[in-house]
Design a protein around this motif. Structure first.
Motif, short mmCIF file in Angstrom:
data_model
loop_
_atom_site.label_atom_id
_atom_site.label_comp_id
_atom_site.label_asym_id
_atom_site.label_seq_id
_atom_site.Cartn_x
_atom_site.Cartn_y
_atom_site.Cartn_z
N LEU A 39 5.50 -7.97 6.19
CA LEU A 39 6.63 -7.04 6.17
C LEU A 39 7.50 -7.28 4.94
O LEU A 39 7.90 -6.35 4.24
CB LEU A 39 7.44 -7.21 7.45
CG LEU A 39 8.47 -6.13 7.74
CD1 LEU A 39 7.84 -4.75 7.65
CD2 LEU A 39 9.06 -6.34 9.12
N GLN A 40 7.77 -8.56 4.66
CA GLN A 40 8.54 -8.89 3.46
C GLN A 40 7.86 -8.33 2.22
O GLN A 40 8.49 -7.73 1.34
CB GLN A 40 8.65 -10.41 3.31
CG GLN A 40 9.75 -11.02 4.15
CD GLN A 40 9.75 -12.52 4.03
OE1 GLN A 40 8.69 -13.15 3.92
NE2 GLN A 40 10.94 -13.11 4.06
N GLY A 41 6.54 -8.51 2.19
CA GLY A 41 5.77 -8.03 1.05
C GLY A 41 5.90 -6.52 0.90
O GLY A 41 6.16 -6.01 -0.19
N ASP A 42 5.73 -5.82 2.03
CA ASP A 42 5.84 -4.35 1.99
C ASP A 42 7.19 -3.92 1.44
O ASP A 42 7.28 -3.05 0.57
CB ASP A 42 5.68 -3.78 3.41
CG ASP A 42 4.24 -3.90 3.88
OD1 ASP A 42 3.38 -4.23 3.04
OD2 ASP A 42 4.00 -3.69 5.08
N LEU A 43 8.23 -4.55 1.99
CA LEU A 43 9.58 -4.16 1.56
C LEU A 43 9.77 -4.48 0.08
O LEU A 43 10.39 -3.70 -0.65
CB LEU A 43 10.64 -4.85 2.42
CG LEU A 43 10.71 -4.35 3.86
CD1 LEU A 43 11.76 -5.12 4.63
CD2 LEU A 43 11.00 -2.87 3.90
N ASN A 44 9.25 -5.62 -0.35
CA ASN A 44 9.36 -5.97 -1.77
C ASN A 44 8.66 -4.93 -2.64
O ASN A 44 9.18 -4.52 -3.68
CB ASN A 44 8.72 -7.34 -2.04
CG ASN A 44 9.64 -8.45 -1.59
OD1 ASN A 44 10.82 -8.22 -1.38
ND2 ASN A 44 9.09 -9.65 -1.44
N GLU A 45 7.47 -4.50 -2.18
CA GLU A 45 6.70 -3.55 -2.97
C GLU A 45 7.48 -2.25 -3.10
O GLU A 45 7.61 -1.69 -4.20
CB GLU A 45 5.35 -3.30 -2.29
CG GLU A 45 4.36 -2.66 -3.22
CD GLU A 45 2.95 -2.66 -2.65
OE1 GLU A 45 2.67 -3.50 -1.76
OE2 GLU A 45 2.14 -1.84 -3.08
N VAL B 27 1.18 -0.27 2.69
CA VAL B 27 1.73 0.62 1.68
C VAL B 27 0.68 1.62 1.19
O VAL B 27 0.96 2.81 1.04
CB VAL B 27 2.29 -0.19 0.49
CG1 VAL B 27 2.84 0.74 -0.57
CG2 VAL B 27 3.38 -1.13 0.98
N LEU B 43 7.29 4.13 6.09
CA LEU B 43 6.70 2.82 6.32
C LEU B 43 6.96 2.36 7.75
O LEU B 43 6.07 1.83 8.41
CB LEU B 43 7.29 1.81 5.33
CG LEU B 43 6.78 0.38 5.53
CD1 LEU B 43 5.30 0.30 5.22
CD2 LEU B 43 7.55 -0.61 4.66
N HIS B 47 4.02 1.37 10.17
CA HIS B 47 3.98 -0.02 10.59
C HIS B 47 3.90 -0.13 12.10
O HIS B 47 3.10 -0.90 12.65
CB HIS B 47 5.24 -0.72 10.07
CG HIS B 47 5.10 -2.20 9.99
ND1 HIS B 47 5.44 -3.01 11.04
CD2 HIS B 47 4.66 -3.01 9.00
CE1 HIS B 47 5.22 -4.27 10.70
NE2 HIS B 47 4.75 -4.30 9.46
N ARG B 70 4.53 -8.28 -5.16
CA ARG B 70 5.18 -8.29 -3.84
C ARG B 70 5.96 -9.58 -3.61
O ARG B 70 6.08 -10.05 -2.48
CB ARG B 70 4.13 -8.16 -2.72
CG ARG B 70 3.55 -6.78 -2.62
CD ARG B 70 2.25 -6.78 -1.85
NE ARG B 70 2.38 -7.26 -0.48
CZ ARG B 70 2.59 -6.46 0.57
NH1 ARG B 70 2.74 -5.19 0.38
NH2 ARG B 70 2.63 -6.96 1.77
N LYS B 73 4.25 -12.44 -1.66
CA LYS B 73 3.88 -12.32 -0.25
C LYS B 73 2.47 -11.73 -0.13
O LYS B 73 2.09 -10.84 -0.90
CB LYS B 73 4.86 -11.41 0.48
CG LYS B 73 6.30 -11.85 0.35
CD LYS B 73 6.57 -13.13 1.09
CE LYS B 73 8.03 -13.52 0.94
NZ LYS B 73 8.28 -14.92 1.27
#
Lengths: 887, 111
Positions: A39-45, B27, B43, B47, B70, B73
């Motif tokens: 989830l962190q990764g997604d938000l970062n992306e 994504v 998202l 999700h 990312r 992550k």
């Protein structure tokens, strides 16, 4: 444990600012670990993508929103039971170390507990006060659905008057023409008098109430039928207490009571009215009695503008919204006001709870507390409590050196951040609970003092304990513990064990100096504001009491005639040796009670409201009013019809421009008052009629014919006051055997008129003393700590040749600077507050003196200054050899 | 009921995962969905659906390798399980059987 992720910090730092830290933390905190990373990764992306397309700000904003949006049942981490369990197991250890640290630092523990206890006792007082105010009228079963009709009265000449009372007419109209109202009841005040049963005579006060009274309000009847008790004329419902006074143990139902010339039959017996009820009475008489008594005498009894004595309450069904009734009220307003001229009477609705806690209305049926007062009290308590919390925070962080090793060891043994946080919060809550116990004792003492402050307060609230109140007390202690402990706890939880254990001096105890300084400045600013407020307020209050009203009030005893005719008593009193002269007046002025009527001069279209007092020929000499022209009343008519003379003040001449405002020429001019032509025989120099809040306005004296009621003004000149007063009382008893004499000296009455002001000053003064003490304690703690920590430095300086004076200066410089800064903030703030907000309400007041401000500063600063100097001096005088030896 | 019925959006997501083969992570799924359906795929919604599909064991997932993108992550890649494939095929069959019984003229001209 602090897990540091080197890759993260390295990639993030050199780049542009990343997503907001708090949002990242929040996500880490709530998200399930197995979902977190992805989830962190997604938000970062998305964040990176948004940054290039939408800009930095927008991207951060979206990130925050997304973090909040992902707070869903499936993402939330399940509570960590192991963690809680550990807390529970460790509780014993926490308590033990807390106790040890409390005992080890007696001074600091004392400062903390005493400060918190004192401040919390004020908090307890405010809580129980507010709880009582909120509990008003709680006993009515339909309390949420009861509404009261309130009235606004407006004439072109005067500011509008808001009344709790209203007309009988609106009550009747609501009952007859408006649908969707469950019940309407009409009350009228002024019922009462001397009730006679056989030989016994007891003064009685109460209300006229109609038959639906018991269907609106929940006043349980012990005996009698609630549906019919107030139906027929001359029915009387007594409370238990009154019934006992009148009849003793005998069942009162069906018995008769004589009031004046009328005989009432007791039709019901009520449980006593609860203290927390805005309607208070000894007895209720049926409204039909009032209708039969007054409706014939007063043609305007059912008039739209007869709004001074009646109260209308209604119950709405659950389905009806008050707005619909309000709409019909607006309809009535429009229709009725078109029929009257020169004034408008508008009615509207008010929920029952605002009857006790709401805007101040005239003719209120019971005590009313305005919300502002409640907020001010809450605010004062909050400031005091926060001040004590600051002390705790300051001292704990300052002394963190002593406990950092303990934290270090705990962390090495495996304690997590949250464990340390929990430990220190538990400790502060424990101390707050200890303080609560102490403050309960203080509260019991404060309560009696507070209730004794004024009969009004004693009538208003009882401040008894209840489950809700005690619950709030405990809640207060918990909140206080949390507020006081949260900063120290956060501080300790962040300690890095390796660094602390290797070399405790690396701990940056002086890192939060700005925070601590700010807290001290805040405390002293508030202390100064309170103290100067008290002093300025007191100076103003004194000036009100000694103000030159334009006439004398010295040695004048005002006796309330209670409906008796004054002439006989006046003659009796003149026989007493200590009495110089006796006059008669309808009102005692300058106390806030006022009465006026309209006056006209030559132009019959131009009328103005002129304040009025009716007096006899002795009044002006006794009060030493200054006549600019003319004489006292020359004729002394026996009846109101023969009245022909009037005495006015300068403002009347000015208002009507009589004889070009020349007092001499105004004599002999005629004015029309109450359709009577009256000749001006005297013109008085302006004098004060209202309180200091009112400007001097037109005023007239008319002759007091031999009517009942009013006051006797007895000018006393005696060396033996008690004896004179005793003979005055004796004379009273020959005239009135029922009522106790009610006589007060004019000066005392003036003091009473400003009582609210003096109560406010006393409360703020009390709070000020507490605030100063608490701030002083906190400063003491800080000074002791700083000098102790720097003892070695001082010793070395001394060895190298520093003088004692130089050392004292070095140590105290910072603290004195803080105090000065506080004074620079507080003094202008107080000055502006009084100048712009408070004193503008008083038409006559003395200017704010610099002396009061200076004295305030001295009171606050002197003890602080002495304490700083004495403490630093003590440190400076220590023998450096002893200090440096004991390494 | 669980595991047997597919919602409309669930079906779309499942199909997208199958279409993306080895590149199916959150994504990318969103982007692909947007490209094909033309409507914005949030998202948060995707999700939640992925989570639900995994609960119904129609998909399974594994974490990929860490990269510098990312914020370091890792990605979670999804693939359709056997049960997922069965569900997709079944959904398709239902549709086709319904299409087959619609008389030709009934939908003519609406394209």
């Amino acid at each position: 444990m602090n897990r540091i992720d080197p890759s993260e910090s390295r990639t993030n730092l050199p780049k542009m600012p990343g997503p907001p830290r708090w949002a990242q933390r929040l996500l880490e905190w709530y998200c399930r670990p197995d979902l977190l990373e992805d989830l962190q990764g997604d938000l970062n992306e998305y964040f990176d993508r948004n940054r290039t397309t939408k800009g930095d700000r927008k991207a951060r904003w979206i990130y925050c929103l997304d973090v909040l949006k992902f707070f869903r049942p499936y993402t939330i981490r399940k509570p960590d039971f192991i963690n809680l369990l550990i807390h529970w197991i460790m509780l014993g250890s926490y308590l033990k170390t807390s106790r040890r640290s409390l005992v080890r630092n007696k001074l600091f523990s004392l400062i903390n507990i005493v400060g918190l206890a004192v401040s919390m006792s004020v908090g307890l007082l405010v809580i129980s006060f507010v709880a009582d105010i909120l509990a008003y009228d709680d006993f009515h079963e339909k309390k949420d659905r009861i509404f009261r009709v309130i009235t606004t009265f407006k004439t072109p000449e005067q500011p509008q008057v808001d009344l709790a009372s209203t007309s009988v007419k609106i009550g009747k109209q609501l009952r007859q023409t408006v649908s969707g109202i469950e019940e309407v009841t009409i009350l009228r005040n002024g019922f009462g008098g001397d009730a006679r049963v056989g030989e016994a005579t007891i003064p009685l006060g109460g209300l006229w109430a109609d038959a639906s009274f018991f269907r609106v309000f929940t006043f349980p009847l012990l005996e009698g039928n609630p549906a019919t008790a107030l139906k027929n004329p001359y029915s009387l419902v007594l409370t238990e207490k009154t019934a006992k006074k009148l009849f003793g143990e005998v069942d009162p139902l069906g018995k008769t009571v004589r009031l004046d010339t009328l005989t009432y039959t007791v039709t019901g017996l009520l449980k006593d009215v609860p203290k927390l009820s805005h309607i208070q009475f000894d007895a209720l008489a049926s409204f039909s009695t009032a209708e039969s008594l007054f409706a014939r005498q007063d043609p305007n009894f059912y008039g739209w503008d007869n709004i001074w004595q009646n109260y209308v309450y209604m119950v709405l069904p659950e389905s009806t919204r008050p707005e619909s009734v309000l709409r019909s009220l607006t309809g009535f307003n429009k229709a009725e006001n078109s029929r009257i001229t020169n004034r408008t009477v508008s009615v509207s609705l008010q929920p029952l709870r605002e009857a006790s806690l709401g805007p101040k209305l005239h003719n209120a049926i019971g005590p009313t507390m305005i919300p502002l007062v409640v907020w001010v009290l809450i605010g004062l308590a909050m400031v005091i409590i926060l001040s004590a919390c600051f002390n705790y925070t300051n001292l704990s962080i300052a002394r963190s050196l002593r406990r950092s090793r303990e934290v270090g060891v705990r962390k090495i043994m495996g304690a997590l951040k949250s464990h340390v946080l929990g430990q220190f919060l538990a400790e502060s809550i424990l101390i707050a609970l200890l303080a609560l116990v102490v403050s309960l004792g203080l509260f019991l003492f404060l309560r009696t003092q507070f209730l004794a402050l004024d009969p009004f307060i004693d009538n208003l609230v009882s401040l008894e304990f209840s489950g809700r109140v005690i619950g709030s007390f405990i809640l207060l202690a918990l909140v206080v513990g949390l507020i006081a402990g949260v900063l120290p706890a956060l501080f300790f939880s962040r300690i890095k064990p390796v660094l602390v254990l290797r070399d405790s001096s690396t701990l940056k105890i002086f890192r939060r100096v700005t925070l601590r300084k700010t807290l001290i400045i805040l405390q002293y600013t508030f202390s100064l504001i309170f103290i100067t407020t008290t002093l300025i307020g007191y100076a103003q209050y004194r000036s009100f009491l000694t103000f030159d009203l334009g006439f004398t009030t010295e040695n004048i005893l005002n006796i309330n005639l209670k409906g008796n005719k004054g002439t006989v008593l006046a003659n009796e009193l003149r026989q007493i040796p200590g009495v110089v002269e006796v006059s008669k007046s309808l009102l005692v002025t300058s106390l806030g009670s006022i009465g006026g009527t309209t006056m006209k001069y030559k132009n019959s279209q131009d009328s103005a409201l002129v304040w009025l007092n009716t007096v006899d020929e002795h009044y002006l000499p006794i009060h030493r009013h200054k006549l600019l022209a003319g004489t006292n009343f020359t004729r002394h008519p026996k009846t109101a019809q023969e009245e022909s003379e009037i005495i006015v003040n300068e403002q009347v001449l000015k208002r009507f421009n009589i004889a070009k405002q020349n007092p001499q020429k105004a004599l002999g001019e005629q004015v029309v008052v109450d359709k009577k032509k009256l000749t001006i025989v005297g013109v008085l120099k302006d004098f004060h009629y209202g309180t200091m809040e009112n400007k001097i306005e037109p005023h007239m004296f008319r002759y007091f014919t031999d009517e009942a009621g009013g006051y006797l003004n007895v000018k006393v000149a005696t060396t033996d006051l008690p004896a004179t007063l005793a003979s005055v009382e004796e004379a009273w008893r020959t005239v009135d055997k029922v009522h106790p004499m009610e006589a007060k000296f004019y000066d005392d009455q003036i003091e009473e008129a400003y009582r609210q002001f003096s109560i406010m000053i006393r409360i703020i003064g009390f709070v000020a003393v507490l605030a100063v003490c608490i701030a002083f304690l906190g400063l003491l703690g800080m000074v002791v700590f700083t000098t102790e920590t720097r003892l070695k430095e001082i010793s070395i300086r001394k060895v190298l040749g520093a003088s004692e004076g130089g050392l004292v200066y070095l140590l105290s410089r910072n603290f004195l600077g803080l105090l000065l800064l506080a004074a620079f903030v507080a003094l202008p703030a107080t000055y502006l507050f009084f100048d712009q907000v408070v004193l503008v309400n008083f038409a006559y007041h003395r200017p704010i003196g610099l002396t009061e401000l200076m004295i305030g500063v001295l009171i606050v600063m002197m003890p602080a200054f002495l304490m700083i100097v004495s403490q630093t001096l003590k440190a400076a005088r220590k023998n450096p050899a002893n200090v440096l030896k004991s390494e | 009921m669980k595991g047997t019925n597919l919602g409309e959006f669930e079906e779309l997501v499942l199909l997208t995962i199958a279409a993306l083969v080895n590149e199916a992570y959150s994504v990318a799924i969103c982007d692909e969905l947007e490209k094909h359906t033309g409507r914005a795929a949030k998202l948060g919604v995707v999700h939640a659906v992925l989570n639900r599909l995994e609960e119904k064991s129609l998909v399974k997932s594994h974490l990929g390798d860490a990269t510098s993108a990312r914020g370091g992550k890792r990605k979670r890649y999804y693939e359709v399980t056997h049960a997922g494939k069965v569900a997709l095929v079944k959904a398709k069959e239902v549709r086709e059987s319904l299409w087959n019984i619609i008389p030709g003229f009934n939908l003519e001209g609406s394209l």
